[in-house]
Design a protein around this motif. Structure first.
Motif, short mmCIF file in Angstrom:
data_model
loop_
_atom_site.label_atom_id
_atom_site.label_comp_id
_atom_site.label_asym_id
_atom_site.label_seq_id
_atom_site.Cartn_x
_atom_site.Cartn_y
_atom_site.Cartn_z
N UNK A 30 0.84 -1.20 0.00
CA UNK A 30 0.00 0.00 0.00
C UNK A 30 0.87 1.26 0.00
N UNK A 31 1.92 1.23 0.82
CA UNK A 31 2.82 2.38 0.86
C UNK A 31 3.46 2.61 -0.50
N UNK A 32 3.97 1.54 -1.08
CA UNK A 32 4.66 1.67 -2.37
C UNK A 32 3.71 2.13 -3.46
N UNK A 33 2.42 1.79 -3.31
CA UNK A 33 1.46 2.18 -4.34
C UNK A 33 0.94 3.59 -4.12
N UNK A 34 1.08 4.10 -2.89
CA UNK A 34 0.47 5.39 -2.59
C UNK A 34 1.39 6.56 -2.92
N UNK A 42 -8.15 1.76 3.31
CA UNK A 42 -9.29 2.52 3.85
C UNK A 42 -9.09 2.81 5.33
N UNK A 43 -9.93 3.68 5.82
CA UNK A 43 -9.99 3.90 7.27
C UNK A 43 -8.85 4.72 7.82
N UNK A 44 -8.91 4.85 9.11
CA UNK A 44 -7.95 5.69 9.82
C UNK A 44 -6.98 4.81 10.60
N UNK A 45 -5.85 5.41 10.95
CA UNK A 45 -4.88 4.71 11.78
C UNK A 45 -5.51 4.47 13.17
N UNK A 46 -5.53 3.21 13.63
CA UNK A 46 -6.14 2.97 14.96
C UNK A 46 -5.31 3.64 16.06
N UNK A 47 -5.94 3.81 17.20
CA UNK A 47 -5.25 4.45 18.30
C UNK A 47 -4.16 3.56 18.87
N UNK A 62 -7.55 -2.23 8.42
CA UNK A 62 -7.48 -1.53 7.13
C UNK A 62 -7.08 -2.43 5.98
N UNK A 63 -6.88 -3.70 6.27
CA UNK A 63 -6.32 -4.60 5.26
C UNK A 63 -7.43 -5.26 4.45
#
Lengths: 334, 357, 347
Positions: free
Chosen positions: A259-263, A279-284, A297-298
């Protein structure tokens, strides 16, 4: 056993720094803690550059600051030449400090605004005196020259230099103590693009010249790849994937690495651009997800990802490890 | 697309010059910037800090401090934007032309709920009733891809993540259906995955609404994938302007050329030696009458130090401001001459490795 | 890693990294356009003139501030209070000055000192004379000695004690900070004027006692500022860098933090000096300050209803000088703060 496991620790190499099950927590009041780094294990061979990459909040800077003991460590060991940096205190720790130096993110804030840069660079020698090389005008000048600052400006203060020049001064200060390990925490992200390459090249030159081992932290995937031999991808306090820089970018296994490499704006050719749409937000980090931390998010996540934390596994016999139940393009010979 | 003609340009900027008097002299922040933007097109303005890209945007948005000395023409949909300011037409900015900033908190009021803030924009500019405005605000939040918009309208900015906040700002910017959106480093403060989402969102919104966009960024990569045309600025001047394929594949200005070579690329093997640009961007106070890039340029010849090259070329196709452009015979000659001497006309020492050949 | 290697390497350094010309003419100066301003220099000029006048007063052709001091201090019983106290209360600097004054003024005093009582400003007596015929200008000049010395010592004490405590609290934080902050809060909650009244009425009213009393009152405000500034700067990367280098706590505090914390403290010191001078005036007004001429004492002399109605110059002239001095201190302090704040925010 927490996700990462010890698989990526190498025994056959001349390992200089070995981090096992490093755990760092920060209290945030009301008894809650931020799990900044959770059980991460890796090692750095002498003369190697290890890159740590990840998004904000992944704990990459905390790892760096813990190794250099600007943070307290909650658990795990940091072995450096037979010393456990995680347990050292007071004078014992101080004696080892010159061996591990750091380059900071904000080049201007990392220099004392009231002191002349000659004093800044010679501070380490002034503290250690004869123990770490002789304090002499010529040594300081040599250092300034080697990082590309004309010694005739030694009497100026930080605000009279540009960001790039300040970063060079910071590098000279670190090198003055003849360190073994240089930890670079986002050293170019505050610099203009046209100046970044100068500093990256300088770090590479200094590494060769002074035989340094580098720990290079950055959020910029291209920059990390350029300087690193080996790279760790971190997410929410854990390592997702560790491996040889080229191999990792060519055959990323972990969905988050992909995902990082694609973003990135100009994505790596090895991934599909659509993979960048996580998708979604980074969890706490106060209440990280159970199981695999990336499960919220996966797109590959199944039941097992929510119950069982994936262990680090090796890709064949290559220098490439990942922690995922459903790695992309499976071809594990383990 | 790219080859917009002046006649159908939505925005046309002519010879825009901005100066700031300071105690130490006049800062020449923007110098003779000229460009056109066709309706529905997207233009990327790329440059480093101090290149004048943000000042250009602020001039368009009438956000410069009063001390700034501005000259030149800015015509937007037939209206002289600089005169609108004098006439006190506050319903122009924020309605027809809006801006999104790098830090969402500069645009958001920390003590007001997100929904209210968007509704306020609608009530102020479009005189909507309170209830309709709030309903529209929720709708806008949904349009910018904010999950659970009904819940978010009642949240304060600090309760949202950086990415969501920037979406709220975008929603606010879109509230009055602008025909031009200026985004000033909208994704610099966020992570790559969030950046991708935001840029995708801006792309979609622009296409759906037929809106034009000026994307201001320091990141060539961001501009490349998202713009019909890219303008490169250096030291307050527009130095090159072309469609992305042309700019990246066949750059003419030595600065663009060198910048592309100095940035590490994700598809290069690790430890690829970078070719840095020597020196650093020039001071903008009382600059000498010469090409501003000449002191850092591998191609610099005597004429580069005598006068300032003006931007020229095929309008709307490929324009650049250089006497000895890279990837041309003239440039190759200049470089060969400099390499033979070991130094450029500006005194920069150069070696055979790297640079354009 | 050996020296030999290092030397060889010098030539291998990228030529691009050295750029004399650019570094030279392209120095960034974040203080561009920031000046202390004319007002600051006027304020400093006023303070300079004042200090110079005070220092050289005995050698300048001013009238004698004590009028009848020609005779031994405790001559007439009616004057015992005034003249007698002037002889008793001197201390340190003020005493040295008074010695010089006595030596120089001794001969001429009889002829020129005593003027008619309660005259308005004239060429002979620039600020007029008071109820006893003493020259108000001369008294204001000599009064400045005490007032300035009190202000200076008080704030210097506050800087040294409060500054050190604040630095330690801000640097170590945690327990140490809690204890020191508690001390500051206690000091702040204690009614300052009452503390001063208690001390000066219980102990003596020497310059030392008054200065140190006011100094104790300055500890908490200065200390809290030092603590706050240290907290901010201790987070900066240059302090982390010093730790990484292996500098000891004391070295980090004195070499890294003190120089940067000193600037906001200096600005506060200028403001604080003004406050201390006013406070001394307040004490004097209650007849609890130094038993010598200070501005407060002179103003107190002129405060009778009849005096204020008929001879306002007796009180107003010294008040004017005091006002200008404190204005100058405040203004200079504010400009210093503003000037350096802008620089600091650049970091």
């Amino acid at each position: 056993m927490a996700g990462s496991g010890h698989a990526p620790l190498r025994e056959d190499l001349d390992v200089l720094l070995s981090v096992r099950d490093l755990e760092v927590e920060f209290p945030v009041g009301k008894g809650a803690v931020v799990h900044a780094v959770s059980s991460i294990s890796f090692d750095v061979a002498e003369g190697e550059t290890l890159g740590i990459v990840g998004e904000s909040g992944c704990g990459k800077s905390t790892v760096a600051k813990s190794i250099i003991r600007l943070n307290d460590i909650k658990g795990g060991t940091v072995d450096y030449q037979g010393h456990d940096l995680a347990r050292l205190k007071g004078e014992e720790l101080r004696r080892l400090r010159p061996d591990l130096q750091m380059i900071f993110q904000d080049p201007i804030s990392s220099l004392n605004p009231r002191r002349k840069i000659r004093q800044v660079i010679s501070e380490g020698l002034a503290v250690w005196g004869a123990e770490r090389g002789s304090w002499s005008q010529s040594r300081i000048e040599e250092l300034m020259l080697s990082v590309g600052i004309d010694p005739k400006f030694g009497d100026r203060r930080a605000h009279q230099f540009s960001g790039g020049q300040c970063q060079r001064i910071g590098i000279a200060r670190a090198l003055a103590l003849d360190p073994k390990v240089l930890i670079c925490d986002e050293p170019v992200s505050a610099l203009d693009v046209s100046v970044q390459a100068q500093v990256l090249n300088l770090l590479e030159d200094m590494k060769k010249r002074y035989g340094l081992t580098l720990l290079f932290i950055s959020h910029d995937l291209s920059v990390v790849k350029n300087v690193s031999d080996r790279i760790i991808v971190m997410y929410l306090g854990k390592a997702c994937e560790i491996g040889n820089a080229n191999e990792l970018y060519e055959h990323p296994r972990h969905p988050y690495t992909r995902a990082l490499l694609a973003a990135v704006p100009e994505p790596a050719p090895t991934v599909d651009v659509s993979e960048g749409d996580i998708s979604g937000e980074l969890p706490s980090p106060i209440n990280p997800p159970v199981g695999c931390r990336f499960n919220t998010r996966c797109s590959h996540a199944t039941e097992v990802c929510f119950t069982e934390e994936p262990a680090m596994q090796r890709v064949g016999d290559s220098d490439h490890y990942f922690a995922c139940h459903h790695p992309v393009a499976v071809s594990i010979n383990a | 697309m790219a080859g917009a003609h002046v006649a159908q340009a939505q925005l046309s900027v002519r010879d825009l010059t901005v100066r700031f008097p300071t105690g130490r002299g006049t800062v020449q922040a923007v110098n003779g910037v000229t460009f056109d933007l066709a309706r529905g097109a997207s233009l990327g303005i790329v440059g480093e800090s101090g290149s004048g890209k943000s000042v250009t945007a602020k001039t368009l948005m009438n956000l410069l401090p009063r001390t700034a000395e501005v000259s030149g023409d800015v015509i937007f949909e037939g209206e002289d934007v600089r005169q609108l300011a004098e006439q006190g037409r506050e319903h122009f900015w924020g309605v027809k032309m809006t801006m999104v900033f790098q830090d969402p908190m500069t645009s958001l009021n920390p003590v007001k709920k997100c929904g209210e803030q968007i509704a306020e924009t609608l009530r102020y500019h479009l005189k909507r009733a309170k209830k309709t405005a709030l309903a529209e605000a929720e709708d806008l939040l949904a349009q910018v891809g904010i999950p659970e918009p009904g819940k978010r309208v009642d949240q304060y900015p600090h309760e949202l993540s950086g990415g969501l906040r920037q979406r709220v700002v975008i929603a606010m910017a879109l509230a009055c259906e602008p025909s031009l959106l200026i985004a000033d480093e909208p994704t610099t403060a966020v992570d790559v995955t969030v950046q991708k989402h935001l840029l995708d969102l801006l792309d979609t919104l622009r296409r759906d609404r037929g809106m034009s966009m000026i994307l201001i960024t320091h990141d060539l990569g961001v501009a490349r994938g998202r713009c019909d045309e890219i303008a490169v600025m250096y030291a307050g001047r527009l130095v090159e302007r072309a469609a992305p394929q042309t700019l990246f594949g066949d750059s003419r200005h030595p600065y663009t050329d060198a910048l592309l070579r100095s940035i590490p690329r994700i598809d290069q093997p690790s430890h690829t030696r970078l070719e840095p640009i020597p020196g650093r961007p020039p001071e903008l106070i009382n600059p000498p009458e010469q090409c501003a890039y000449a002191p850092r340029c591998r191609f610099a010849q005597a004429d580069c130090l005598e006068s300032i090259p003006q931007i020229s070329g095929v309008a709307g196709m490929h324009e650049f401001a250089c006497f000895h452009p890279a990837n041309t015979d003239r440039g190759r000659e200049a470089l060969a001459a400099n390499l033979a001497l070991g130094r450029t006309a500006a005194g920069l020492e150069i070696t055979g490795s790297g640079g354009s050949s | 890693m050996s020296d030999a290697d290092a030397n060889d390497g010098t030539s291998a350094v990228e030529p691009v990294t050295i750029d004399d010309g650019m570094v030279d003419d392209g120095m960034v100066d974040h203080a561009v356009g920031k000046k202390l301003g004319v007002g600051f220099w006027i304020a400093v000029g006023w303070l300079g003139v004042l200090v110079a006048t005070v220092l050289f007063a005995p050698y300048l052709p001013f009238n004698d501030p004590d009028k009848l001091a020609a005779g031994p201090a405790r001559t007439g019983p009616s004057l015992d209070n005034w003249v007698g106290t002037a002889a008793l209360g001197r201390d340190g600097l003020a005493r040295a000055g008074s010695g010089a004054r006595g030596a120089l003024g001794g001969g001429v005093r009889a002829e020129r000192a005593a003027g008619p009582a309660r005259t308005g400003p004239s060429l002979d007596n620039w600020f007029g004379t008071d109820a006893l015929g003493r020259d108000v200008f001369a008294r204001t000049v000599y009064g400045a000695r005490v007032s300035l010395v009190v202000g200076f010592i008080a704030i210097a004490f506050g800087m040294v004690v409060g500054g050190s405590l604040g630095l330690v609290a801000g640097y170590f934080r945690g327990r140490v900070d809690q204890v020191i902050s508690f001390v500051f809060f206690t000091l702040l909650s204690f009614p300052g004027l009452i503390l001063a009244l208690l001390i000066t009425s219980t102990f003596d009213r020497t310059l030392r006692t008054v200065s140190l009393t006011l100094g104790v009152l300055a500890v908490a405000p200065v200390g809290r500022l030092a603590r706050a500034a240290t907290l901010v700067f201790a987070e900066r990367e240059f302090v982390q860098a010093a730790r990484v280098i292996g500098a000891k706590h004391f070295r980090i505090m004195t070499r890294e933090l003190l120089p940067v914390v000193l600037i906001p403290m200096a600005a506060l010191a200028l403001l604080g000096m003004g406050v201390a001078i006013v406070a001394e005036g307040g004490l004097a007004f209650l007849q609890l300050s130094v038993e010598d001429i200070s501005w407060g004492v002179i103003i107190n002399d002129g405060r009778g209803i009849r005096d204020l109605q008929e001879n306002p110059h007796v009180a107003l002239m010294p008040i004017g000088v005091m006002f200008l001095t404190i204005l100058a201190l405040n203004f200079a302090g504010d400009r210093v703060r503003e000037y350096f704040d802008v620089r600091e925010t650049a970091f």
